[in-house]
Design a protein around this motif. Structure first.
Motif, PDB file in Angstrom:
ATOM      1  N   LEU A  93      26.122  27.759   0.605  1.00 52.98           N
ATOM      2  CA  LEU A  93      25.292  28.672  -0.189  1.00 52.98           C
ATOM      3  C   LEU A  93      24.919  29.928   0.601  1.00 52.98           C
ATOM      4  O   LEU A  93      24.867  31.026   0.037  1.00 52.98           O
ATOM      5  N   VAL A  94      24.710  29.775   1.912  1.00 53.95           N
ATOM      6  CA  VAL A  94      24.464  30.951   2.758  1.00 53.95           C
ATOM      7  C   VAL A  94      25.717  31.830   2.790  1.00 53.95           C
ATOM      8  O   VAL A  94      25.641  33.057   2.655  1.00 53.95           O
ATOM      9  N   ALA A  95      26.881  31.201   2.942  1.00 54.59           N
ATOM     10  CA  ALA A  95      28.145  31.957   2.979  1.00 54.59           C
ATOM     11  C   ALA A  95      28.400  32.661   1.653  1.00 54.59           C
ATOM     12  O   ALA A  95      28.811  33.832   1.638  1.00 54.59           O
ATOM     13  N   VAL A  96      28.159  31.972   0.547  1.00 59.19           N
ATOM     14  CA  VAL A  96      28.348  32.588  -0.773  1.00 59.19           C
ATOM     15  C   VAL A  96      27.426  33.793  -0.919  1.00 59.19           C
ATOM     16  O   VAL A  96      27.845  34.870  -1.358  1.00 59.19           O
ATOM     17  N   GLY A  97      26.168  33.638  -0.525  1.00 51.35           N
ATOM     18  CA  GLY A  97      25.230  34.761  -0.594  1.00 51.35           C
ATOM     19  C   GLY A  97      25.661  35.931   0.276  1.00 51.35           C
ATOM     20  O   GLY A  97      25.587  37.089  -0.138  1.00 51.35           O
ATOM     21  N   PHE A 103      30.864  41.966  -0.310  1.00 48.16           N
ATOM     22  CA  PHE A 103      31.823  42.513  -1.266  1.00 48.16           C
ATOM     23  C   PHE A 103      31.157  43.332  -2.370  1.00 48.16           C
ATOM     24  O   PHE A 103      31.783  44.240  -2.914  1.00 48.16           O
ATOM     25  N   ALA A 104      29.922  43.013  -2.716  1.00 50.05           N
ATOM     26  CA  ALA A 104      29.155  43.738  -3.738  1.00 50.05           C
ATOM     27  C   ALA A 104      29.984  43.995  -5.005  1.00 50.05           C
ATOM     28  O   ALA A 104      29.959  45.088  -5.570  1.00 50.05           O
ATOM     29  N   GLU A 105      30.698  42.966  -5.440  1.00 48.50           N
ATOM     30  CA  GLU A 105      31.575  43.068  -6.609  1.00 48.50           C
ATOM     31  C   GLU A 105      30.743  43.005  -7.890  1.00 48.50           C
ATOM     32  O   GLU A 105      30.031  42.036  -8.124  1.00 48.50           O
ATOM     33  N   PRO A 106      30.831  44.034  -8.743  1.00 50.48           N
ATOM     34  CA  PRO A 106      30.084  43.979 -10.007  1.00 50.48           C
ATOM     35  C   PRO A 106      30.626  42.874 -10.917  1.00 50.48           C
ATOM     36  O   PRO A 106      31.800  42.528 -10.873  1.00 50.48           O
ATOM     37  N   GLY A 111      24.124  42.941 -15.826  1.00 53.05           N
ATOM     38  CA  GLY A 111      22.836  42.383 -16.200  1.00 53.05           C
ATOM     39  C   GLY A 111      22.735  40.882 -16.055  1.00 53.05           C
ATOM     40  O   GLY A 111      21.746  40.285 -16.477  1.00 53.05           O
ATOM     41  N   TYR A 112      23.735  40.237 -15.454  1.00 50.11           N
ATOM     42  CA  TYR A 112      23.706  38.788 -15.269  1.00 50.11           C
ATOM     43  C   TYR A 112      23.655  38.455 -13.787  1.00 50.11           C
ATOM     44  O   TYR A 112      24.655  38.109 -13.179  1.00 50.11           O
ATOM     45  N   GLY A 113      22.505  38.585 -13.200  1.00 50.93           N
ATOM     46  CA  GLY A 113      22.351  38.241 -11.796  1.00 50.93           C
ATOM     47  C   GLY A 113      22.851  39.331 -10.875  1.00 50.93           C
ATOM     48  O   GLY A 113      23.008  40.488 -11.275  1.00 50.93           O
ATOM     49  N   THR A 114      23.082  38.947  -9.645  1.00 49.18           N
ATOM     50  CA  THR A 114      23.493  39.919  -8.636  1.00 49.18           C
ATOM     51  C   THR A 114      24.999  40.152  -8.709  1.00 49.18           C
ATOM     52  O   THR A 114      25.530  40.394  -9.772  1.00 49.18           O
TER      53      THR A 114
END
Length: 188
Positions: A93-97, A103-106, A111-114
């Protein structure tokens, strides 16, 4: 302490994780992501939203508690593999975050989370599937059907791209097997 060996399955998962990371980093997966997203219908229904919650934190916590209680009832202690599962959850979960921030991929639907990459819901489901299918081998197909089902809910809700869920479906078992090998997990 019996160590799990790196095998063909681990090697294939390593290659898959690496390839998807490279495709994501270079933007070469965008065409595939766009095509898959355009082919799938939007199924934003109450039932689909209910199903996708089975990839959330509450279900993961309940499953973890079940695994610990099952160990305690069977052995009077928590098994090494259950501890490895909990460690895989925490590290994963840390790695996923971190990957989401890097990557900051939209998302396909704003509007659905980060950020989209990788899918946290799919990671949670796949890490449950990796551990569950290792512990209760005869139920392995059901565990993996659950993980793939969660990935499909994320795609049908159009909150993730194909690459997001594929990465998570490969990353979770890869991480679980890596930890199991490095920290001496046993085949149950």
């Amino acid at each position: 302490m019996e160590r799990v060996k790196f095998d063909a399955k681990f090697t294939a998962l390593t290659a898959g994780v690496f390839i998807i990371l490279v495709l994501q980093a270079t933007g070469l997966i965008y065409g595939i992501n766009e095509w898959v997203n355009s082919q799938l219908p939007l199924m934003d229904t109450p039932l689909m939203n209910l199903f996708t919650r089975f990839g959330g934190d509450i279900f993961l916590a309940l499953f973890g508690a079940f695994a610990v209680i099952a160990d305690w009832r069977e052995k009077g202690r928590v098994s090494r593999n259950t501890l490895l599962f909990i460690l895989a959850v925490a590290i994963g979960l840390v790695a996923v975050g971190a990957l989401k921030l890097i990557f900051a991929e939209p998302r396909p639907r704003p509007g659905y989370g980060t950020y989209a990459f990788p899918s946290g819901h799919t990671f949670r489901a796949a890490v449950i599937a990796a551990y569950g299918s290792d512990r209760w081998k005869k139920y392995a197909p059901a565990f993996w059907a659950y993980a793939v089902g969660i990935a499909l809910t994320r795609l049908l809700l159009h909150v993730h791209w194909f690459g997001d869920v594929l990465f998570s479906l490969l990353f979770a078992p890869w991480l679980y097997l890596l930890l199991k090998s490095l920290l001496g997990g046993k085949s149950e």
